[in-house]
Enzyme design. Structure first.
Site, PDB file in Angstrom:
ATOM      1  N   GLY A 224       0.808  -1.211   0.000  1.00  0.00           N
ATOM      2  CA  GLY A 224       0.000   0.000   0.000  1.00  0.00           C
ATOM      3  C   GLY A 224       0.839   1.257   0.000  1.00  0.00           C
ATOM      4  CG  ASP A 251       5.159   6.756 -14.666  1.00  0.00           C
ATOM      5  OD1 ASP A 251       5.780   7.430 -13.830  1.00  0.00           O
ATOM      6  OD2 ASP A 251       5.715   6.171 -15.616  1.00  0.00           O
TER       7      ASP A 251
END
Length: 300
Positions: A224, A251
């Site tokens: 996470g 990205d």
């Protein structure tokens, strides 16, 4: 009223990929697979990822007046990115030469080309784009002085998001503009110095925040992410998926987070959404071709 949810300032590369059984030694030649050419570069990747999610997106970048430049422009436009800020000429389009072995490990040599010619003057000349953009994001595949000029060109109410990749030490004036600074473990250690931090990502987030950013996000892959601000540090859970290819996932995460911040989401809410977008991206091969639509993210 803003014309763009997100303005991305950064790199645009053609990725030239060859599969090899093994990498050659010095002076040796090996045969590889057919050459595959893909649109890439962190700036172009983030712009495409945001546009796929439905964000009104523009890109400020530089490409060459060549076939690779046209490939990138076609990919951006087909995704819905406004390319009015993509400058053409001055140097060949940036290229990443990538060899991939049977285990999936890759070796990359990057020729920055036109990316290295995106100047502070280009940024200042694009002032209308900055004033029309709710959020501005950047990376470090363009000259650092150009990124500093980006931070100085923001509209009064817009927000600046920086993913310092490839990482390097950052000037205080740039750190102070970040809201948030988004780093992975490697990037955090380069910015802080390996000897300055231990093994606890929460400590990394706090130390980074103390260096001046208004907020910090530390991505932790399958574990996470952490978000840090003056309100404290909190954890954002990951989403379990069958990962096929992690190329471009960072990205996609950055683009999704920047976009959602512009819609009024809190940092934690934006990071949680970005984690879902990143998870969706790794379920497909490739970078730009793997970026999900909003509907695909909702389906997760």
């Amino acid at each position: 009223m803003y014309d763009y949810d997100l303005l991305v300032v950064g790199s645009a590369n053609a990725d030239l990929v060859i599969g090899v059984e093994r990498r050659p030694a010095a002076g040796e030649t090996v045969l590889g697979s057919d050459l595959a050419v893909h649109p890439g570069g962190k700036g172009a990747n983030q712009a495409v990822a945001a546009a796929r999610l439905g964000a009104s997106t523009a890109l400020l970048a530089r490409v060459g007046d060549d076939g690779h430049g046209r490939l990138l422009l076609d990919s951006l436009r087909s995704a819905g990115v406004d390319t009015v800020g993509v400058l053409v000429g001055g140097a060949p389009t940036g290229v990443a030469l990538i060899t991939v072995d049977p285990s999936g490990d890759n070796s990359i040599v990057v020729s920055p080309g036109a990316n290295g010619r995106l100047t502070p003057e280009d940024v200042r000349a694009a002032g209308s784009l900055f004033h029309a953009s709710r959020v501005v994001s950047a990376q470090l595949e363009i000259p650092l002085e150009t990124v500093v000029a980006v931070a100085a060109s923001l509209a009064p109410d817009s927000r600046f998001v920086l993913n310092p990749s490839p990482p390097r030490p950052l000037p205080a004036v740039l750190l102070a503009a970040c809201d948030p600074l988004i780093v992975n473990e490697h990037e955090a250690k380069v910015i802080l110095g390996d000897s300055a931090i231990g093994d606890d990502p929460e400590d990394w987030a706090r130390i980074l925040l103390a260096k001046g950013p208004r907020s910090v996000v530390v991505t932790l892959g399958s574990k996470g992410a952490l978000v840090a601000s003056k309100d404290g540090v909190s954890r954002v859970a990951s989403l379990e998926v069958d990962a096929v290819d992690t190329t471009g996932a960072g990205d996609a995460f950055t683009a999704a987070l920047a976009y959602r911040l512009g819609t009024g989401a809190s940092l934690a809410e934006a990071a949680a959404y970005a984690a879902r977008v990143g998870a969706a991206a790794v379920t497909k091969e490739g970078a730009q071709v793997s970026f999900p639509t909003a509907e695909e993210v909702d389906a997760l």
